[in-house]
Design a protein around this motif. Structure first.
Motif, PDB file in Angstrom:
ATOM      1  N   GLY A  89      -4.734   1.027   5.836  1.00  0.00           N
ATOM      2  CA  GLY A  89      -3.611   0.445   5.116  1.00  0.00           C
ATOM      3  C   GLY A  89      -3.164  -0.913   5.598  1.00  0.00           C
ATOM      4  O   GLY A  89      -2.209  -1.476   5.063  1.00  0.00           O
ATOM      5  N   GLY A  90      -3.846  -1.464   6.596  1.00  0.00           N
ATOM      6  CA  GLY A  90      -3.521  -2.812   7.048  1.00  0.00           C
ATOM      7  C   GLY A  90      -3.919  -3.836   5.996  1.00  0.00           C
ATOM      8  O   GLY A  90      -4.719  -3.558   5.110  1.00  0.00           O
ATOM      9  N   ARG A  91      -3.334  -5.027   6.113  1.00  0.00           N
ATOM     10  CA  ARG A  91      -3.653  -6.120   5.187  1.00  0.00           C
ATOM     11  C   ARG A  91      -4.390  -7.234   5.931  1.00  0.00           C
ATOM     12  O   ARG A  91      -4.055  -7.553   7.076  1.00  0.00           O
ATOM     13  N   ASP A  92      -5.372  -7.785   5.268  1.00  0.00           N
ATOM     14  CA  ASP A  92      -6.162  -8.873   5.846  1.00  0.00           C
ATOM     15  C   ASP A  92      -5.262 -10.048   6.220  1.00  0.00           C
ATOM     16  O   ASP A  92      -4.418 -10.468   5.440  1.00  0.00           O
ATOM     17  N   ASN A  93      -5.473 -10.572   7.412  1.00  0.00           N
ATOM     18  CA  ASN A  93      -4.803 -11.803   7.836  1.00  0.00           C
ATOM     19  C   ASN A  93      -5.799 -12.734   8.515  1.00  0.00           C
ATOM     20  O   ASN A  93      -5.418 -13.621   9.253  1.00  0.00           O
ATOM     21  N   GLY A  94      -7.087 -12.509   8.274  1.00  0.00           N
ATOM     22  CA  GLY A  94      -8.153 -13.323   8.846  1.00  0.00           C
ATOM     23  C   GLY A  94      -9.329 -12.449   9.203  1.00  0.00           C
ATOM     24  O   GLY A  94      -9.270 -11.699  10.172  1.00  0.00           O
ATOM     25  N   PRO A  95     -10.407 -12.496   8.409  1.00  0.00           N
ATOM     26  CA  PRO A  95     -11.552 -11.618   8.644  1.00  0.00           C
ATOM     27  C   PRO A  95     -12.263 -11.928   9.958  1.00  0.00           C
ATOM     28  O   PRO A  95     -12.075 -13.003  10.537  1.00  0.00           O
ATOM     29  N   PRO A  96     -13.099 -10.998  10.421  1.00  0.00           N
ATOM     30  CA  PRO A  96     -13.847 -11.236  11.655  1.00  0.00           C
ATOM     31  C   PRO A  96     -14.673 -12.516  11.564  1.00  0.00           C
ATOM     32  O   PRO A  96     -15.291 -12.794  10.529  1.00  0.00           O
TER      33      PRO A  96
END
Length: 127
Positions: A89-96
């Motif tokens: 349920g987390g939201r993307d804030n910068g992909p790996p």
């Protein structure tokens, strides 16, 4: 293990003057200033002795700005953290991926938790 932490401050000049003085007896000093274009448009500075681990960023501290970075053993663990956090349920804030503006081997991923806190997994080892 905790790698570093960032929290919001309301007055950049006042806070940097305070932390410059307060942290000096502990052997900590400003080691890295992140250009605003790499810090969401805000001023951000990291303190430490040999590497920055204590960060402050110009932001409204009442909004709860908090960034915690957790140390990952390798890049695969960073990738797995990101996938698991999004699935939970987390939201993307910068992909790996690499973040060479920090240093050549910096590999991190960022997610926002359910309360909007910026949680990162980071690996500093070479690829």
């Amino acid at each position: 293990m905790l790698d570093h932490i960032t929290f919001g401050i309301s007055d950049y000049a006042r806070s940097t003057a305070f932390y410059d003085a307060a942290l000096a007896p502990l052997g900590l000093k400003q080691l890295f200033v992140v250009p605003p274009e790499h810090a969401g448009g805000v001023q951000c500075v990291g303190y430490g002795a040999d590497r920055p681990f204590f960060w402050i960023a110009q932001d409204d501290p009442t909004r709860g700005k908090l960034h915690i970075a957790l140390a990952a053993a390798n890049r695969a663990a960073v990738d797995a953290f990101y996938a698991a956090a999004l699935a939970a349920g987390g939201r993307d804030n910068g992909p790996p991926g690499p973040r060479p503006h920090y240093h050549a081997d910096y590999y991190g991923a960022f997610v926002l938790d359910p309360d909007g806190h910026n949680i990162e997994a980071v690996c500093h080892a070479p690829a």
